[in-house]
Design a protein around this motif. Structure first.
Motif, PDB file in Angstrom:
ATOM      1  N   THR A   1      12.766  37.650  30.426  1.00  0.00           N
ATOM      2  CA  THR A   1      12.813  36.489  31.325  1.00  0.00           C
ATOM      3  C   THR A   1      13.568  36.832  32.593  1.00  0.00           C
ATOM      4  O   THR A   1      13.145  36.492  33.700  1.00  0.00           O
ATOM      5  N   SER A   2      14.685  37.516  32.428  1.00  0.00           N
ATOM      6  CA  SER A   2      15.496  37.916  33.572  1.00  0.00           C
ATOM      7  C   SER A   2      14.700  38.783  34.537  1.00  0.00           C
ATOM      8  O   SER A   2      14.723  38.564  35.755  1.00  0.00           O
ATOM      9  N   ASN A   3      13.967  39.757  34.017  1.00  0.00           N
ATOM     10  CA  ASN A   3      13.165  40.649  34.870  1.00  0.00           C
ATOM     11  C   ASN A   3      12.071  39.887  35.603  1.00  0.00           C
ATOM     12  O   ASN A   3      11.831  40.130  36.784  1.00  0.00           O
ATOM     13  N   ALA A   4      11.403  38.962  34.908  1.00  0.00           N
ATOM     14  CA  ALA A   4      10.337  38.185  35.538  1.00  0.00           C
ATOM     15  C   ALA A   4      10.888  37.304  36.653  1.00  0.00           C
ATOM     16  O   ALA A   4      10.320  37.240  37.750  1.00  0.00           O
ATOM     17  N   LEU A   5      12.003  36.628  36.384  1.00  0.00           N
ATOM     18  CA  LEU A   5      12.600  35.759  37.398  1.00  0.00           C
ATOM     19  C   LEU A   5      13.176  36.572  38.550  1.00  0.00           C
ATOM     20  O   LEU A   5      13.127  36.143  39.703  1.00  0.00           O
ATOM     21  N   LEU A   6      13.708  37.740  38.247  1.00  0.00           N
ATOM     22  CA  LEU A   6      14.255  38.599  39.291  1.00  0.00           C
ATOM     23  C   LEU A   6      13.152  39.056  40.246  1.00  0.00           C
ATOM     24  O   LEU A   6      13.330  39.043  41.461  1.00  0.00           O
ATOM     25  N   LYS A   7      12.001  39.413  39.722  1.00  0.00           N
ATOM     26  CA  LYS A   7      10.872  39.820  40.570  1.00  0.00           C
ATOM     27  C   LYS A   7      10.471  38.681  41.499  1.00  0.00           C
ATOM     28  O   LYS A   7      10.224  38.892  42.681  1.00  0.00           O
ATOM     29  N   ALA A   8      10.408  37.468  40.963  1.00  0.00           N
ATOM     30  CA  ALA A   8      10.045  36.313  41.787  1.00  0.00           C
ATOM     31  C   ALA A   8      11.122  36.042  42.835  1.00  0.00           C
ATOM     32  O   ALA A   8      10.818  35.711  43.981  1.00  0.00           O
ATOM     33  N   ALA A   9      12.386  36.196  42.459  1.00  0.00           N
ATOM     34  CA  ALA A   9      13.497  35.922  43.371  1.00  0.00           C
ATOM     35  C   ALA A   9      13.558  36.934  44.509  1.00  0.00           C
ATOM     36  O   ALA A   9      14.001  36.603  45.609  1.00  0.00           O
ATOM     37  N   GLN A  10      13.127  38.147  44.268  1.00  0.00           N
ATOM     38  CA  GLN A  10      13.168  39.173  45.303  1.00  0.00           C
ATOM     39  C   GLN A  10      12.249  38.842  46.471  1.00  0.00           C
ATOM     40  O   GLN A  10      12.455  39.312  47.575  1.00  0.00           O
ATOM     41  N   ALA A  11      11.257  38.004  46.227  1.00  0.00           N
ATOM     42  CA  ALA A  11      10.360  37.585  47.302  1.00  0.00           C
ATOM     43  C   ALA A  11      11.005  36.505  48.175  1.00  0.00           C
ATOM     44  O   ALA A  11      10.577  36.285  49.300  1.00  0.00           O
ATOM     45  N   ALA A  12      12.040  35.855  47.649  1.00  0.00           N
ATOM     46  CA  ALA A  12      12.731  34.793  48.394  1.00  0.00           C
ATOM     47  C   ALA A  12      13.882  35.418  49.168  1.00  0.00           C
ATOM     48  O   ALA A  12      14.918  35.742  48.610  1.00  0.00           O
ATOM     49  N   HIS A  13      13.704  35.609  50.453  1.00  0.00           N
ATOM     50  CA  HIS A  13      14.716  36.231  51.308  1.00  0.00           C
ATOM     51  C   HIS A  13      15.975  35.371  51.342  1.00  0.00           C
ATOM     52  O   HIS A  13      15.900  34.165  51.538  1.00  0.00           O
ATOM     53  N   GLY A  14      17.130  35.994  51.088  1.00  0.00           N
ATOM     54  CA  GLY A  14      18.406  35.284  51.186  1.00  0.00           C
ATOM     55  C   GLY A  14      18.885  34.666  49.884  1.00  0.00           C
ATOM     56  O   GLY A  14      19.821  33.882  49.884  1.00  0.00           O
ATOM     57  N   LEU A  15      18.279  35.015  48.762  1.00  0.00           N
ATOM     58  CA  LEU A  15      18.675  34.466  47.464  1.00  0.00           C
ATOM     59  C   LEU A  15      19.533  35.481  46.715  1.00  0.00           C
ATOM     60  O   LEU A  15      19.081  36.593  46.436  1.00  0.00           O
ATOM     61  N   LEU A  16      20.771  35.120  46.407  1.00  0.00           N
ATOM     62  CA  LEU A  16      21.693  35.985  45.673  1.00  0.00           C
ATOM     63  C   LEU A  16      21.372  35.912  44.189  1.00  0.00           C
ATOM     64  O   LEU A  16      21.227  34.822  43.637  1.00  0.00           O
ATOM     65  N   THR A  17      21.261  37.065  43.534  1.00  0.00           N
ATOM     66  CA  THR A  17      20.963  37.098  42.104  1.00  0.00           C
ATOM     67  C   THR A  17      22.144  37.678  41.331  1.00  0.00           C
ATOM     68  O   THR A  17      22.744  38.662  41.737  1.00  0.00           O
ATOM     69  N   VAL A  18      22.456  37.045  40.206  1.00  0.00           N
ATOM     70  CA  VAL A  18      23.565  37.452  39.339  1.00  0.00           C
ATOM     71  C   VAL A  18      23.023  37.589  37.923  1.00  0.00           C
ATOM     72  O   VAL A  18      22.312  36.707  37.434  1.00  0.00           O
ATOM     73  N   GLY A  19      23.373  38.708  37.263  1.00  0.00           N
ATOM     74  CA  GLY A  19      22.916  38.926  35.898  1.00  0.00           C
ATOM     75  C   GLY A  19      23.876  39.828  35.145  1.00  0.00           C
ATOM     76  O   GLY A  19      24.951  40.168  35.639  1.00  0.00           O
ATOM     77  N   ASN A  20      23.466  40.225  33.951  1.00  0.00           N
ATOM     78  CA  ASN A  20      24.309  41.025  33.071  1.00  0.00           C
ATOM     79  C   ASN A  20      23.887  42.483  33.041  1.00  0.00           C
ATOM     80  O   ASN A  20      22.710  42.788  32.898  1.00  0.00           O
ATOM     81  N   GLY A  21      24.856  43.364  33.153  1.00  0.00           N
ATOM     82  CA  GLY A  21      24.664  44.774  32.852  1.00  0.00           C
ATOM     83  C   GLY A  21      24.050  45.635  33.927  1.00  0.00           C
ATOM     84  O   GLY A  21      23.532  45.162  34.933  1.00  0.00           O
ATOM     85  N   ARG A  22      24.141  46.920  33.677  1.00  0.00           N
ATOM     86  CA  ARG A  22      23.649  47.937  34.600  1.00  0.00           C
ATOM     87  C   ARG A  22      22.140  47.862  34.781  1.00  0.00           C
ATOM     88  O   ARG A  22      21.614  48.125  35.858  1.00  0.00           O
ATOM     89  N   ASP A  23      21.418  47.498  33.733  1.00  0.00           N
ATOM     90  CA  ASP A  23      19.953  47.395  33.831  1.00  0.00           C
ATOM     91  C   ASP A  23      19.544  46.352  34.859  1.00  0.00           C
ATOM     92  O   ASP A  23      18.529  46.501  35.532  1.00  0.00           O
ATOM     93  N   PHE A  24      20.335  45.301  34.991  1.00  0.00           N
ATOM     94  CA  PHE A  24      20.039  44.256  35.970  1.00  0.00           C
ATOM     95  C   PHE A  24      20.124  44.830  37.379  1.00  0.00           C
ATOM     96  O   PHE A  24      19.269  44.561  38.224  1.00  0.00           O
ATOM     97  N   CYS A  25      21.138  45.641  37.653  1.00  0.00           N
ATOM     98  CA  CYS A  25      21.266  46.280  38.968  1.00  0.00           C
ATOM     99  C   CYS A  25      20.124  47.274  39.192  1.00  0.00           C
ATOM    100  O   CYS A  25      19.579  47.348  40.284  1.00  0.00           O
ATOM    101  N   SER A  26      19.758  48.007  38.173  1.00  0.00           N
ATOM    102  CA  SER A  26      18.673  48.979  38.298  1.00  0.00           C
ATOM    103  C   SER A  26      17.340  48.298  38.618  1.00  0.00           C
ATOM    104  O   SER A  26      16.493  48.872  39.285  1.00  0.00           O
ATOM    105  N   ALA A  27      17.196  47.056  38.150  1.00  0.00           N
ATOM    106  CA  ALA A  27      15.972  46.300  38.395  1.00  0.00           C
ATOM    107  C   ALA A  27      15.985  45.607  39.755  1.00  0.00           C
ATOM    108  O   ALA A  27      15.017  44.964  40.130  1.00  0.00           O
ATOM    109  N   GLY A  28      17.100  45.730  40.496  1.00  0.00           N
ATOM    110  CA  GLY A  28      17.179  45.122  41.821  1.00  0.00           C
ATOM    111  C   GLY A  28      18.073  43.911  41.908  1.00  0.00           C
ATOM    112  O   GLY A  28      18.120  43.250  42.939  1.00  0.00           O
ATOM    113  N   GLY A  29      18.801  43.606  40.818  1.00  0.00           N
ATOM    114  CA  GLY A  29      19.763  42.506  40.856  1.00  0.00           C
ATOM    115  C   GLY A  29      20.914  42.838  41.787  1.00  0.00           C
ATOM    116  O   GLY A  29      21.170  44.004  42.082  1.00  0.00           O
TER     117      GLY A  29
END
Length: 81
Positions: free
Chosen positions: A10-38
């Motif tokens: 769920t986190s990965n799916a929402l993160l992909k959608a959020a990356q299209a929204a310019h100016g949206l700060l994303t917060v998540g858990n762990g190193r994998d979240f940063c690797s995915a673009g969090g």
């Protein structure tokens, strides 16, 4: 966008959608979240906790981050997709 309570898929799916929204700060858990673009990646599973900051993703979203926050964080250079 706080994704700390979301499961990995769920986190990965929402993160992909959020990356299209310019100016949206994303917060998540762990190193994998940063690797995915969090942007702010909490390290709740490590002793002492802490967080990492993905500067590439933050800059890519057109955001700026306070220098004091950067001094407290561990920085990653993970590229944002």
């Amino acid at each position: 966008l706080d994704l700390t309570a979301a499961d990995g898929a769920t986190s990965n799916a929402l993160l992909k959608a959020a990356q299209a929204a310019h100016g949206l700060l994303t917060v998540g858990n762990g190193r994998d979240f940063c690797s995915a673009g969090g942007m702010i990646c909490l390290r709740l599973d490590q002793p002492g906790g802490g967080f990492e900051v993905n500067l590439s993703a933050i800059r890519g979203a057109g955001l700026q981050i306070n220098a004091k926050l950067l001094m407290m964080a561990r920085q990653t250079g993970s590229p944002s997709p």
